[in-house]
Scaffold this motif. Structure first.
Motif, short mmCIF file in Angstrom:
data_model
loop_
_atom_site.label_atom_id
_atom_site.label_comp_id
_atom_site.label_asym_id
_atom_site.label_seq_id
_atom_site.Cartn_x
_atom_site.Cartn_y
_atom_site.Cartn_z
N LYS A 134 0.65 -1.28 0.01
CA LYS A 134 0.19 -0.04 0.04
C LYS A 134 1.07 1.20 0.05
O LYS A 134 0.56 2.07 -0.85
N ILE A 135 1.94 1.18 0.90
CA ILE A 135 2.75 2.38 1.04
C ILE A 135 3.53 2.65 -0.57
O ILE A 135 3.65 3.70 -0.97
N GLN A 143 2.46 2.42 -3.28
CA GLN A 143 1.46 2.94 -4.41
C GLN A 143 1.50 4.57 -4.18
O GLN A 143 0.87 5.21 -4.96
N SER A 144 2.17 4.89 -3.18
CA SER A 144 2.10 6.46 -2.93
C SER A 144 3.09 7.09 -3.68
O SER A 144 4.14 6.72 -4.27
N ASN A 204 4.32 9.90 -3.11
CA ASN A 204 5.49 10.54 -2.51
C ASN A 204 6.60 9.59 -1.84
O ASN A 204 7.38 9.87 -1.27
N SER A 223 -7.47 5.98 -0.35
CA SER A 223 -6.49 7.49 -0.23
C SER A 223 -4.96 6.89 0.15
O SER A 223 -4.78 5.74 0.37
N ASP A 224 -4.37 7.82 0.10
CA ASP A 224 -3.00 7.56 0.02
C ASP A 224 -2.45 7.28 1.72
O ASP A 224 -2.32 8.18 2.38
N LEU A 255 0.50 6.36 2.75
CA LEU A 255 1.53 7.02 3.12
C LEU A 255 1.41 8.48 3.78
O LEU A 255 1.91 9.05 4.62
N GLY A 256 0.62 9.31 2.81
CA GLY A 256 0.33 10.42 3.33
C GLY A 256 -0.37 10.58 4.67
O GLY A 256 -0.22 11.59 5.47
#
Ligand code: AMP
Ligand code: GLY
Length: 443
Positions: free
Chosen positions: A18-19, A21-22, A24, A307-308, A310-311
């Motif tokens: 999942k991270i 896919q960020s 950032n 949603s993100d 990592l954000g």
């Protein structure tokens, strides 16, 4: 930014996925990771419990954020170690300091915390080898079944549910006598709660929080909830009875008093809290707190977050979660865990896993993801079993005409077809993941 995920299981593979896919993310590292995380980032040898090694890796790879998967390094004080080190104190860190991690590290602490802050939980008392007579008396005042819990971390095995008073008294003595090592020096005895269990999760900066999708965990090894407890044999999200009303009760009676209690007790907390809940006639009670995400719940839950992540994690570590909104898809995720024959007792490792391109989650953008829980890669890149829980296979589908039964059915078909196409000696799994929820949803 560069992110280091600590841990090596399916939960950590799902977090890395999942991270990963960020927009950032620059580079993702996992320590020690597994062949699944190696497809997403770079695995680094070392144990998350070896704090000096963690520091070395953070400095060498210019890590900006550390996300801790398992509880043990947190209970042992990894967050405190970061806070006290001049080279590490400004690194963004997801996971509580040891005082907050005691919510999982000590059942007695958790129960006293709940009592102090009026958070609904089973009635309890705790005992040591100096108070066996009082423990017997307390057991005699309860009715069967009897719930005995080792105070400390016992690799998820420290809870015994005894059907007779005689067995409860015997197990009490076994626990105090070292059955779970020093984790059982104190034993919590509590009232048995009947109801349906559900796992709920938040990401919190200590003040604000995001409520993640809930999940049902299938803890027993065998179909129909038979046999011994495991780390978890499957998970489904969402759970039909977790409706707006139940969620509102969980927020007002459990989540918010927990965060207020932490603040009142001067315990800072930045990270995940996993509430193991019992739904007793529509009212939630806390069975346990964990200071991390669940496994295999994470492998289901994260596939529903749009949603993100990592954000959200960055905002959490900076104390700015108030500004974040979590987007959750209206889909259903169903995870089936494939384990080694013999698990949760002894099992062998090193069996060759075959299934070619089916073996990784990131190679497929389709509805089925394969997360690695206990695998290793040989020198010639053959995938091998390396743990009790081997692979967590998740199917995620949008609700079909809002028909839960039909959606579960589609997820089950997809997950089980994938399992059929993967082979290793001793492959074992439950066949009934999600079936009970079909019945529940038809009530
Ligand atoms: P824990 O490790 O505290 O989550 O306990 C393991 C499992 O034991 C839980 O998932 C429940 O199924 C069961 N359990 C724990 N405490 C209770 C209780 N007070 N009443 C009924 N079941 C319980
Ligand atoms: N699946 C339960 C846990 O992670 O503790």
């Amino acid at each position: 930014m560069n992110v280091l995920v600590l841990g090596s299981g399916g939960r950590e593979h799902a977090l890395a996925w999942k991270i990963g896919q960020s927009p950032n993310l620059d580079k993702l590292y996992a320590m020690p990771g597994n062949p699944g995380t190696a497809q997403i980032g770079c695995n680094i040898a070392g144990s998350p419990n070896d704090f000096n090694r963690v520091k070395e890796v953070v400095v060498e790879h210019s890590i900006d954020m550390v996300v801790v998967g398992p509880e043990e390094p947190l209970v042992k004080g990894l967050a405190d170690y970061f806070k006290q080190d001049s080279a590490l104190k400004d690194i963004l860190f997801i996971g509580p300091e040891s005082r907050g991690a005691a919510l999982e590290g000590s059942k007695q602490f958790a129960k006293e915390f709940m009592l102090k802050h009026s958070i609904p939980t089973a009635a309890f008392r705790s005992f040591t080898s100096d108070s066996i007579a009082e423990a017997d008396e307390f057991l005699e005042s309860l009715s069967a079944p009897y719930v005995l819990k080792a105070d400390g971390l016992a690799a998820g095995k420290g809870v015994l549910i005894c059907q007779s008073l005689e067995q409860a008294k015997q197990e009490l003595r076994n626990m105090l006598g070292g059955k779970f090592g020093s984790a059982g020096n104190t034993v919590v005895i509590e009232q048995f709660l009947s109801g349906i269990e559900v796992s709920m999760f938040i990401l919190t900066d200590g003040t604000d929080y995001l409520l993640l999708p809930e999940a049902k965990d299938y803890k027993r090894i065998g179909d129909g909830d038979k046999g011994p407890n495991t780390g978890g044999m499957g998970a489904v999200s969402p759970v039909p009875f977790v409706d707006t009303e139940f969620c509102a009760k969980v927020r007002s009676k459990i989540i918010e008093p927990t965060l207020a209690g932490l603040r009142a007790d001067g315990i800072p907390y930045k990270g995940f809290i996993f509430f193991g809940l019992m739904n007793c006639a529509g009212n939630p009670y806390v069975i346990e707190y964990n200071v991390r995400m669940g496994d295999p719940e994470t492998e289901a839950v994260l596939t529903r977050i749009q949603s993100d992540l990592l954000g959200h994690l960055v905002a959490c570590a900076k104390g700015k979660l108030k500004e974040e909104t979590l987007e959750i898809s209206q889909s259903m995720a169903l995870t089936v865990v494939c384990v080694s024959a013999g698990y949760p007792d002894s099992y062998s490792k090193g069996k060759v896993i075959s299934g070619n391109d089916l073996l990784y989650c990131n190679t497929s953008s389709g509805p089925v993801k394969v997360f690695h829980s206990g695998t290793s890669s040989s020198a010639d890149k053959t995938l091998l079993t390396a743990g009790g829980r081997v692979l967590a296979i998740t199917a995620n589908n949008h609700s079909l005409c809002n028909n839960i039964a039909e959606t579960i059915d589609v997820c089950r078909q997809q997950a089980y077809v994938q399992i059929e196409n993967i082979s290793y000696e001793g492959k074992t799994y439950r066949n009934d993941i999600g079936l009970d929820l079909i019945n529940l949803s038809e009530l």
